[in-house]
Design a protein around this motif. Structure first.
Motif, PDB file in Angstrom:
ATOM      1  N   ALA A 112      -2.087 -11.090  -4.333  1.00  0.00           N
ATOM      2  CA  ALA A 112      -1.987 -11.610  -5.750  1.00  0.00           C
ATOM      3  C   ALA A 112      -2.463 -10.905  -6.756  1.00  0.00           C
ATOM      4  N   LEU A 113      -3.575  -9.867  -6.556  1.00  0.00           N
ATOM      5  CA  LEU A 113      -4.111  -9.155  -7.403  1.00  0.00           C
ATOM      6  C   LEU A 113      -3.109  -8.043  -7.917  1.00  0.00           C
ATOM      7  N   GLY A 114      -2.487  -7.708  -6.835  1.00  0.00           N
ATOM      8  CA  GLY A 114      -1.520  -6.412  -6.978  1.00  0.00           C
ATOM      9  C   GLY A 114      -0.115  -6.922  -7.072  1.00  0.00           C
ATOM     10  N   GLU A 115       0.123  -8.034  -7.134  1.00  0.00           N
ATOM     11  CA  GLU A 115       1.846  -8.479  -7.105  1.00  0.00           C
ATOM     12  C   GLU A 115       2.511  -7.746  -8.550  1.00  0.00           C
ATOM     13  N   GLY A 116       1.747  -7.587  -9.568  1.00  0.00           N
ATOM     14  CA  GLY A 116       2.610  -6.956 -10.823  1.00  0.00           C
ATOM     15  C   GLY A 116       2.862  -5.608 -10.659  1.00  0.00           C
ATOM     16  N   VAL A 117       2.177  -4.860  -9.564  1.00  0.00           N
ATOM     17  CA  VAL A 117       2.653  -3.594  -9.428  1.00  0.00           C
ATOM     18  C   VAL A 117       3.459  -3.167  -8.135  1.00  0.00           C
ATOM     19  N   PHE A 118       3.477  -4.171  -7.224  1.00  0.00           N
ATOM     20  CA  PHE A 118       4.179  -3.866  -5.890  1.00  0.00           C
ATOM     21  C   PHE A 118       5.752  -3.801  -6.435  1.00  0.00           C
ATOM     22  N   GLY A 119       6.448  -2.907  -5.712  1.00  0.00           N
ATOM     23  CA  GLY A 119       7.734  -2.279  -5.927  1.00  0.00           C
ATOM     24  C   GLY A 119       8.051  -1.847  -7.399  1.00  0.00           C
ATOM     25  N   ARG A 120       7.138  -1.485  -8.278  1.00  0.00           N
ATOM     26  CA  ARG A 120       7.358  -0.675  -9.445  1.00  0.00           C
ATOM     27  C   ARG A 120       7.336   0.627  -9.436  1.00  0.00           C
ATOM     28  N   PHE A 121       7.031   1.154  -8.223  1.00  0.00           N
ATOM     29  CA  PHE A 121       7.092   2.627  -7.880  1.00  0.00           C
ATOM     30  C   PHE A 121       7.715   2.882  -6.596  1.00  0.00           C
ATOM     31  N   SER A 122       8.514   3.746  -6.580  1.00  0.00           N
ATOM     32  CA  SER A 122       9.427   4.182  -5.404  1.00  0.00           C
ATOM     33  C   SER A 122       9.015   5.569  -4.868  1.00  0.00           C
ATOM     34  N   GLY A 123       9.351   5.957  -3.634  1.00  0.00           N
ATOM     35  CA  GLY A 123       9.261   7.304  -3.163  1.00  0.00           C
ATOM     36  C   GLY A 123      10.247   7.266  -1.955  1.00  0.00           C
ATOM     37  N   PRO A 124      10.020   8.273  -1.062  1.00  0.00           N
ATOM     38  CA  PRO A 124      10.844   8.510  -0.006  1.00  0.00           C
ATOM     39  C   PRO A 124      10.770   7.061   1.007  1.00  0.00           C
ATOM     40  N   MET A 125      11.628   6.706   1.436  1.00  0.00           N
ATOM     41  CA  MET A 125      11.847   5.533   2.382  1.00  0.00           C
ATOM     42  C   MET A 125      11.070   5.921   3.709  1.00  0.00           C
ATOM     43  N   ASP A 126      11.167   7.305   4.086  1.00  0.00           N
ATOM     44  CA  ASP A 126      10.707   7.479   5.446  1.00  0.00           C
ATOM     45  C   ASP A 126       9.273   8.338   5.294  1.00  0.00           C
ATOM     46  N   LEU A 127       8.672   8.142   4.254  1.00  0.00           N
ATOM     47  CA  LEU A 127       7.194   8.607   3.958  1.00  0.00           C
ATOM     48  C   LEU A 127       6.339   8.604   5.038  1.00  0.00           C
ATOM     49  N   ALA A 128       6.314   7.526   5.660  1.00  0.00           N
ATOM     50  CA  ALA A 128       5.124   7.199   6.406  1.00  0.00           C
ATOM     51  C   ALA A 128       5.643   8.034   7.943  1.00  0.00           C
ATOM     52  N   GLN A 129       6.967   7.763   8.191  1.00  0.00           N
ATOM     53  CA  GLN A 129       7.317   8.353   9.325  1.00  0.00           C
ATOM     54  C   GLN A 129       7.302   9.964   9.285  1.00  0.00           C
ATOM     55  N   ASN A 130       7.593  10.714   8.209  1.00  0.00           N
ATOM     56  CA  ASN A 130       7.812  12.125   8.218  1.00  0.00           C
ATOM     57  C   ASN A 130       6.537  12.621   7.538  1.00  0.00           C
ATOM     58  N   ARG A 131       5.310  11.950   7.522  1.00  0.00           N
ATOM     59  CA  ARG A 131       4.186  12.421   6.767  1.00  0.00           C
ATOM     60  C   ARG A 131       3.675  13.965   7.141  1.00  0.00           C
ATOM     61  N   LYS A 132       3.861  14.169   8.487  1.00  0.00           N
ATOM     62  CA  LYS A 132       3.383  15.276   8.850  1.00  0.00           C
ATOM     63  C   LYS A 132       4.184  16.577   8.388  1.00  0.00           C
ATOM     64  N   SER A 133       5.270  16.344   8.533  1.00  0.00           N
ATOM     65  CA  SER A 133       6.321  17.616   8.293  1.00  0.00           C
ATOM     66  C   SER A 133       6.220  17.670   6.512  1.00  0.00           C
ATOM     67  N   GLN A 134       6.008  16.611   5.858  1.00  0.00           N
ATOM     68  CA  GLN A 134       5.873  16.699   4.455  1.00  0.00           C
ATOM     69  C   GLN A 134       4.524  17.232   3.869  1.00  0.00           C
ATOM     70  N   LEU A 135       3.605  16.915   4.738  1.00  0.00           N
ATOM     71  CA  LEU A 135       2.291  17.536   4.482  1.00  0.00           C
ATOM     72  C   LEU A 135       2.021  18.966   4.839  1.00  0.00           C
TER      73      LEU A 135
END
Length: 84
Positions: free
Chosen positions: A49-72
């Protein structure tokens, strides 16, 4: 019931000045302030409820969590490449 409240000096000074201006006792002003505070609904909002106004307002790569090591690694290599 008697309750002791410790106030910072600036707040106590402001309270005393306001009471003197209005011709009211400190106890009366504090009772009114507590009554008004307690009349408000308690805020028990969830994290969602506290973050509801900002959820979904920003977007990034869909696979960010899966490819985090290669991106880092890419970021690290870019950073190290600039230093040499």
């Amino acid at each position: 019931m008697t309750t002791t409240v410790k106030l910072p000096d600036p707040l106590e000074k402001s309270l005393r000045q306001r009471c003197a201006q209005e011709g009211r006792s400190i106890s009366e002003v504090m009772r009114d302030a507590l009554t008004a505070y307690l009349a408000q609904p308690a805020v028990t909002a969830s994290a969602f409820a506290l973050g509801e106004g900002v959820f979904g307002r920003f977007s990034g790569p869909m696979d960010l969590a899966q490819n985090r090591k290669s991106q880092l690694l890419d970021v690290w290599e870019d950073k190290q490449g600039r230093r040499t």
